[in-house]
Design a protein around this motif. Sequence first.
Motif, PDB file in Angstrom:
ATOM      1  N   GLU A 100      54.938  58.378  46.839  1.00 32.73           N
ATOM      2  CA  GLU A 100      55.899  58.388  47.934  1.00 32.73           C
ATOM      3  C   GLU A 100      56.037  57.038  48.639  1.00 32.73           C
ATOM      4  N   VAL A 101      55.421  55.997  48.088  1.00 33.18           N
ATOM      5  CA  VAL A 101      55.482  54.684  48.730  1.00 33.18           C
ATOM      6  C   VAL A 101      56.908  54.146  48.707  1.00 33.18           C
ATOM      7  N   ASP A 102      57.362  53.672  49.863  1.00 39.82           N
ATOM      8  CA  ASP A 102      58.696  53.081  49.994  1.00 39.82           C
ATOM      9  C   ASP A 102      58.577  51.581  49.743  1.00 39.82           C
ATOM     10  N   THR A 103      58.864  51.147  48.534  1.00 38.66           N
ATOM     11  CA  THR A 103      58.683  49.738  48.180  1.00 38.66           C
ATOM     12  C   THR A 103      59.701  48.822  48.859  1.00 38.66           C
ATOM     13  N   ILE A 104      60.725  49.401  49.453  1.00 36.25           N
ATOM     14  CA  ILE A 104      61.685  48.583  50.213  1.00 36.25           C
ATOM     15  C   ILE A 104      61.066  48.117  51.529  1.00 36.25           C
ATOM     16  N   ALA A 105      60.091  48.883  52.029  1.00 32.94           N
ATOM     17  CA  ALA A 105      59.491  48.580  53.328  1.00 32.94           C
ATOM     18  C   ALA A 105      58.753  47.246  53.331  1.00 32.94           C
ATOM     19  N   GLY A 106      58.177  46.865  52.202  1.00 35.91           N
ATOM     20  CA  GLY A 106      57.405  45.630  52.141  1.00 35.91           C
ATOM     21  C   GLY A 106      56.545  45.600  50.897  1.00 35.91           C
ATOM     22  N   PRO A 107      55.681  44.600  50.771  1.00 33.85           N
ATOM     23  CA  PRO A 107      54.842  44.487  49.580  1.00 33.85           C
ATOM     24  C   PRO A 107      53.668  45.465  49.612  1.00 33.85           C
ATOM     25  N   VAL A 108      53.013  45.593  48.481  1.00 40.16           N
ATOM     26  CA  VAL A 108      51.783  46.370  48.370  1.00 40.16           C
ATOM     27  C   VAL A 108      50.629  45.384  48.231  1.00 40.16           C
ATOM     28  N   ALA A 109      49.598  45.554  49.040  1.00 38.87           N
ATOM     29  CA  ALA A 109      48.426  44.679  48.976  1.00 38.87           C
ATOM     30  C   ALA A 109      47.329  45.350  48.172  1.00 38.87           C
ATOM     31  N   ASP A 110      46.794  44.636  47.194  1.00 34.94           N
ATOM     32  CA  ASP A 110      45.675  45.111  46.383  1.00 34.94           C
ATOM     33  C   ASP A 110      44.451  44.286  46.778  1.00 34.94           C
ATOM     34  N   ILE A 111      43.548  44.915  47.524  1.00 32.01           N
ATOM     35  CA  ILE A 111      42.369  44.222  48.053  1.00 32.01           C
ATOM     36  C   ILE A 111      41.262  44.226  47.005  1.00 32.01           C
ATOM     37  N   ILE A 114      53.760  42.721  44.928  1.00 24.23           N
ATOM     38  CA  ILE A 114      52.333  42.979  45.080  1.00 24.23           C
ATOM     39  C   ILE A 114      51.620  41.699  45.494  1.00 24.23           C
ATOM     40  N   ILE A 115      50.722  41.839  46.468  1.00 26.85           N
ATOM     41  CA  ILE A 115      49.837  40.747  46.854  1.00 26.85           C
ATOM     42  C   ILE A 115      48.436  41.128  46.395  1.00 26.85           C
ATOM     43  N   ALA A 116      47.915  40.413  45.416  1.00 27.80           N
ATOM     44  CA  ALA A 116      46.582  40.686  44.873  1.00 27.80           C
ATOM     45  C   ALA A 116      45.594  39.720  45.511  1.00 27.80           C
ATOM     46  N   VAL A 117      44.620  40.255  46.233  1.00 26.50           N
ATOM     47  CA  VAL A 117      43.641  39.440  46.955  1.00 26.50           C
ATOM     48  C   VAL A 117      42.319  39.466  46.196  1.00 26.50           C
ATOM     49  N   ARG A 123      56.710  39.087  40.502  1.00 31.71           N
ATOM     50  CA  ARG A 123      56.523  39.982  41.645  1.00 31.71           C
ATOM     51  C   ARG A 123      55.075  40.148  42.110  1.00 31.71           C
ATOM     52  N   ILE A 124      54.125  39.448  41.497  1.00 33.51           N
ATOM     53  CA  ILE A 124      52.721  39.535  41.911  1.00 33.51           C
ATOM     54  C   ILE A 124      52.248  38.163  42.389  1.00 33.51           C
ATOM     55  N   THR A 125      51.766  38.122  43.614  1.00 35.13           N
ATOM     56  CA  THR A 125      51.189  36.906  44.201  1.00 35.13           C
ATOM     57  C   THR A 125      49.686  37.078  44.278  1.00 35.13           C
ATOM     58  N   VAL A 126      48.921  36.125  43.767  1.00 36.47           N
ATOM     59  CA  VAL A 126      47.461  36.191  43.783  1.00 36.47           C
ATOM     60  C   VAL A 126      46.933  35.277  44.880  1.00 36.47           C
ATOM     61  N   ARG A 127      46.237  35.862  45.838  1.00 40.21           N
ATOM     62  CA  ARG A 127      45.669  35.107  46.948  1.00 40.21           C
ATOM     63  C   ARG A 127      44.187  34.853  46.686  1.00 40.21           C
ATOM     64  N   PRO A 128      43.746  33.575  46.667  1.00 38.38           N
ATOM     65  CA  PRO A 128      42.378  33.241  46.275  1.00 38.38           C
ATOM     66  C   PRO A 128      41.383  33.205  47.431  1.00 38.38           C
ATOM     67  N   GLN A 129      41.522  34.118  48.375  1.00 37.00           N
ATOM     68  CA  GLN A 129      40.594  34.182  49.496  1.00 37.00           C
ATOM     69  C   GLN A 129      40.021  35.593  49.603  1.00 37.00           C
ATOM     70  N   GLY A 130      39.031  35.732  50.489  1.00 37.04           N
ATOM     71  CA  GLY A 130      38.560  37.051  50.849  1.00 37.04           C
ATOM     72  C   GLY A 130      39.605  37.790  51.666  1.00 37.04           C
ATOM     73  N   PHE A 131      39.483  39.096  51.757  1.00 33.26           N
ATOM     74  CA  PHE A 131      40.501  39.892  52.441  1.00 33.26           C
ATOM     75  C   PHE A 131      40.670  39.476  53.892  1.00 33.26           C
ATOM     76  N   LEU A 132      39.559  39.291  54.613  1.00 26.33           N
ATOM     77  CA  LEU A 132      39.652  38.972  56.027  1.00 26.33           C
ATOM     78  C   LEU A 132      40.106  37.533  56.280  1.00 26.33           C
ATOM     79  N   GLU A 133      40.120  36.721  55.232  1.00 29.69           N
ATOM     80  CA  GLU A 133      40.624  35.356  55.351  1.00 29.69           C
ATOM     81  C   GLU A 133      42.070  35.237  54.887  1.00 29.69           C
TER      82      GLU A 133
END
Length: 240
Positions: free
Chosen positions: A33-44, A64-67, A90-100
């Motif tokens: 039921e996720v509304d992908t129009i609302a914004g990205p999905v974060a994968d922690i 998708i934002i992959a952390v 469509r996938i952005t990989v962020r090379p930090q910890g989640f809280l950073e």
Amino acid sequence: MTDDYAAAAEFYDLMATPYVATVEPVLAKMLAEVDTIAGPVADIGAGTGLSTMLVADALPDARIIAVEPAAPMRAVLLSRLAARKDLRERITVRPQGFLETRLPTGCAAVVALGVIGHFDPATRSRVWRTIADALAPGADAVVEVQRPGRVEPSAERRYTTARAGELRYEGWSRADPADADSLVWRMTYRTYDGDRLVQEVRTEHHVWPADAERLTAEAHAAGLRLTGADTATGLLRFTR
């Protein structure tokens, strides 16, 4: 946590195959039921990208934002994207910890598989608040209860085997309490050519177990309501 996965990255995907097969249909249902129009999905804690691929398949229109802070795991994830131009877009990989990592507000969903136990109880309260703040109103977070969910010793056992070409791989695990709140998981990966051991790699992971009841209470304190649970996989769905 980043150094803990330097040795494990080589074997991670082979060892995780049975886990992925079990989790995939449950995660897809929880994200239906996720509304992908609302914004990205974060994968922690995206790791090698197994969870990221599950999200991408379940939500083919999602950004998708992959952390993932561990470089060895991230290298495998980026290799996946290098081979898939459609995913790279469509996938952005962020090379930090989640809280950073600065997540955008209004995320359509947050997914955290195999990761919540890596945060101690004091830090988890920040994690829950950060998840809640990132979610759009009415959006969902899917979080996995990492077994055993409590501090107790676990004798060494072979938890999976796999084959690739002529070689056989075995994954072994053992848990030892470190203190009243945490465990050290001791992982051993063995590679065999027939009956001959040709490689053995050991690594350790320090985790702070929490069961579904405790995680639900922590999430509720951050403004998240439990709206779904699957006891077989340990997946919990929370809604802001």
